[in-house]
Design a protein around this motif. Structure first.
Motif, PDB file in Angstrom:
ATOM      1  N   ILE A  26       0.836  -1.205   0.000  1.00  0.00           N
ATOM      2  CA  ILE A  26       0.000   0.000   0.000  1.00  0.00           C
ATOM      3  C   ILE A  26       0.870   1.254   0.000  1.00  0.00           C
ATOM      4  O   ILE A  26       0.677   2.157  -0.819  1.00  0.00           O
ATOM      5  CB  ILE A  26      -0.971  -0.002   1.200  1.00  0.00           C
ATOM      6  N   PHE A  27       1.830   1.322   0.911  1.00  0.00           N
ATOM      7  CA  PHE A  27       2.645   2.532   1.026  1.00  0.00           C
ATOM      8  C   PHE A  27       3.619   2.700  -0.135  1.00  0.00           C
ATOM      9  O   PHE A  27       3.729   3.782  -0.712  1.00  0.00           O
ATOM     10  CB  PHE A  27       3.425   2.541   2.345  1.00  0.00           C
ATOM     11  N   LEU A  28       4.346   1.649  -0.466  1.00  0.00           N
ATOM     12  CA  LEU A  28       5.374   1.761  -1.503  1.00  0.00           C
ATOM     13  C   LEU A  28       4.799   1.613  -2.906  1.00  0.00           C
ATOM     14  O   LEU A  28       5.227   2.299  -3.835  1.00  0.00           O
ATOM     15  CB  LEU A  28       6.475   0.724  -1.273  1.00  0.00           C
ATOM     16  N   GLY A  29       3.830   0.725  -3.056  1.00  0.00           N
ATOM     17  CA  GLY A  29       3.256   0.488  -4.377  1.00  0.00           C
ATOM     18  C   GLY A  29       2.443   1.646  -4.908  1.00  0.00           C
ATOM     19  O   GLY A  29       2.286   1.800  -6.118  1.00  0.00           O
ATOM     20  N   SER A  30       1.926   2.473  -4.018  1.00  0.00           N
ATOM     21  CA  SER A  30       1.136   3.619  -4.471  1.00  0.00           C
ATOM     22  C   SER A  30       1.930   4.924  -4.446  1.00  0.00           C
ATOM     23  O   SER A  30       1.405   5.971  -4.825  1.00  0.00           O
ATOM     24  CB  SER A  30      -0.127   3.768  -3.617  1.00  0.00           C
ATOM     25  N   ALA A  31       3.179   4.873  -4.020  1.00  0.00           N
ATOM     26  CA  ALA A  31       3.987   6.096  -3.909  1.00  0.00           C
ATOM     27  C   ALA A  31       4.295   6.677  -5.284  1.00  0.00           C
ATOM     28  O   ALA A  31       4.634   5.949  -6.217  1.00  0.00           O
ATOM     29  CB  ALA A  31       5.281   5.806  -3.160  1.00  0.00           C
ATOM     30  N   MET A  32       4.153   7.985  -5.381  1.00  0.00           N
ATOM     31  CA  MET A  32       4.459   8.692  -6.625  1.00  0.00           C
ATOM     32  C   MET A  32       5.283   9.924  -6.294  1.00  0.00           C
ATOM     33  O   MET A  32       4.931  10.693  -5.404  1.00  0.00           O
ATOM     34  CB  MET A  32       3.184   9.115  -7.340  1.00  0.00           C
ATOM     35  N   ASP A  33       6.372  10.078  -7.032  1.00  0.00           N
ATOM     36  CA  ASP A  33       7.214  11.260  -6.888  1.00  0.00           C
ATOM     37  C   ASP A  33       6.652  12.375  -7.760  1.00  0.00           C
ATOM     38  O   ASP A  33       6.309  12.141  -8.926  1.00  0.00           O
ATOM     39  CB  ASP A  33       8.650  10.951  -7.319  1.00  0.00           C
ATOM     40  N   VAL A  34       6.539  13.557  -7.190  1.00  0.00           N
ATOM     41  CA  VAL A  34       6.052  14.726  -7.926  1.00  0.00           C
ATOM     42  C   VAL A  34       6.939  15.920  -7.589  1.00  0.00           C
ATOM     43  O   VAL A  34       7.704  15.880  -6.627  1.00  0.00           O
ATOM     44  CB  VAL A  34       4.572  15.052  -7.597  1.00  0.00           C
ATOM     45  N   GLU A  35       6.814  16.951  -8.385  1.00  0.00           N
ATOM     46  CA  GLU A  35       7.523  18.199  -8.119  1.00  0.00           C
ATOM     47  C   GLU A  35       6.534  19.345  -8.102  1.00  0.00           C
ATOM     48  O   GLU A  35       5.519  19.306  -8.804  1.00  0.00           O
ATOM     49  CB  GLU A  35       8.581  18.458  -9.190  1.00  0.00           C
ATOM     50  N   ILE A  36       6.840  20.343  -7.311  1.00  0.00           N
ATOM     51  CA  ILE A  36       6.055  21.571  -7.344  1.00  0.00           C
ATOM     52  C   ILE A  36       6.463  22.290  -8.627  1.00  0.00           C
ATOM     53  O   ILE A  36       7.646  22.552  -8.850  1.00  0.00           O
ATOM     54  CB  ILE A  36       6.332  22.439  -6.105  1.00  0.00           C
ATOM     55  N   ASP A  37       5.488  22.580  -9.492  1.00  0.00           N
ATOM     56  CA  ASP A  37       5.809  23.177 -10.789  1.00  0.00           C
ATOM     57  C   ASP A  37       5.987  24.693 -10.679  1.00  0.00           C
ATOM     58  O   ASP A  37       5.874  25.273  -9.589  1.00  0.00           O
ATOM     59  CB  ASP A  37       4.768  22.785 -11.844  1.00  0.00           C
ATOM     60  N   SER A  38       6.250  25.329 -11.806  1.00  0.00           N
ATOM     61  CA  SER A  38       6.499  26.777 -11.821  1.00  0.00           C
ATOM     62  C   SER A  38       5.269  27.582 -11.412  1.00  0.00           C
ATOM     63  O   SER A  38       5.385  28.746 -11.039  1.00  0.00           O
ATOM     64  CB  SER A  38       6.976  27.215 -13.205  1.00  0.00           C
ATOM     65  N   GLY A  39       4.097  26.968 -11.457  1.00  0.00           N
ATOM     66  CA  GLY A  39       2.869  27.622 -11.009  1.00  0.00           C
ATOM     67  C   GLY A  39       2.540  27.311  -9.559  1.00  0.00           C
ATOM     68  O   GLY A  39       1.420  27.556  -9.105  1.00  0.00           O
ATOM     69  N   SER A  40       3.504  26.726  -8.834  1.00  0.00           N
ATOM     70  CA  SER A  40       3.352  26.362  -7.414  1.00  0.00           C
ATOM     71  C   SER A  40       2.304  25.280  -7.196  1.00  0.00           C
ATOM     72  O   SER A  40       1.660  25.221  -6.157  1.00  0.00           O
ATOM     73  CB  SER A  40       3.019  27.594  -6.556  1.00  0.00           C
TER      74      SER A  40
END
Length: 146
Positions: A76-90
């Protein structure tokens, strides 16, 4: 790692692309702590956990060390983890899979929880809070002074 604590609740709205604007009061800490890099994953209570990447790495290490008996939770914790970034529009983009898992449609709450944030559907969080308030005070809080 800088000393920081996320607290407070921000009422926000998902846009049509599934993005949510990170409030200014959290954005500066997230940028300085994690260079705008975040990891989102499912929470057992039906919301999403939003971790600054360095905090996620510590959480991930603890989850990875769990015994085989906890493999379902690891999934549940690792399989659903997604890396994201805060974009230029915050903004941060919430994947369709994670939006569906947390019931996020439009009105959401970003709640500071110390070293991470939680992202809730506003109605789901109101129901969860009402359920908590209907329960007696847990033993661990009996000696807590208000």
């Amino acid at each position: 790692m800088a000393d920081f604590h996320f607290q407070g609740t921000s009422a926000l709205a998902l846009d049509a692309k599934g993005r949510v604007t990170v409030p200014a009061r959290h954005r500066e800490s997230l940028v300085s702590l994690a260079g705008s890099q975040l990891t989102l994953t499912k929470h057992p209570e039906g919301c999403l956990m939003v971790f600054p990447r360095p905090v996620w790495e510590g959480f991930r290490a603890k989850v990875e060390a769990l015994p085989m008996a906890a493999s379902g939770w690891k999934r549940i914790f690792l399989g659903s983890a997604m890396d994201v970034e805060i974009d230029s529009g915050s903004r941060m983009l919430i994947s369709p899979e994670l939006r569906a898992a947390a019931g996020l449609v439009h009105d959401v709450l970003l709640i500071g929880m110390g070293n991470h944030l939680e992202l809730w559907d506003a109605q789901r969080q109101a129901s969860a809070e009402a359920a908590v308030l209907q329960q007696p005070m847990p033993d661990v809080l009996q000696d807590f002074s208000f």
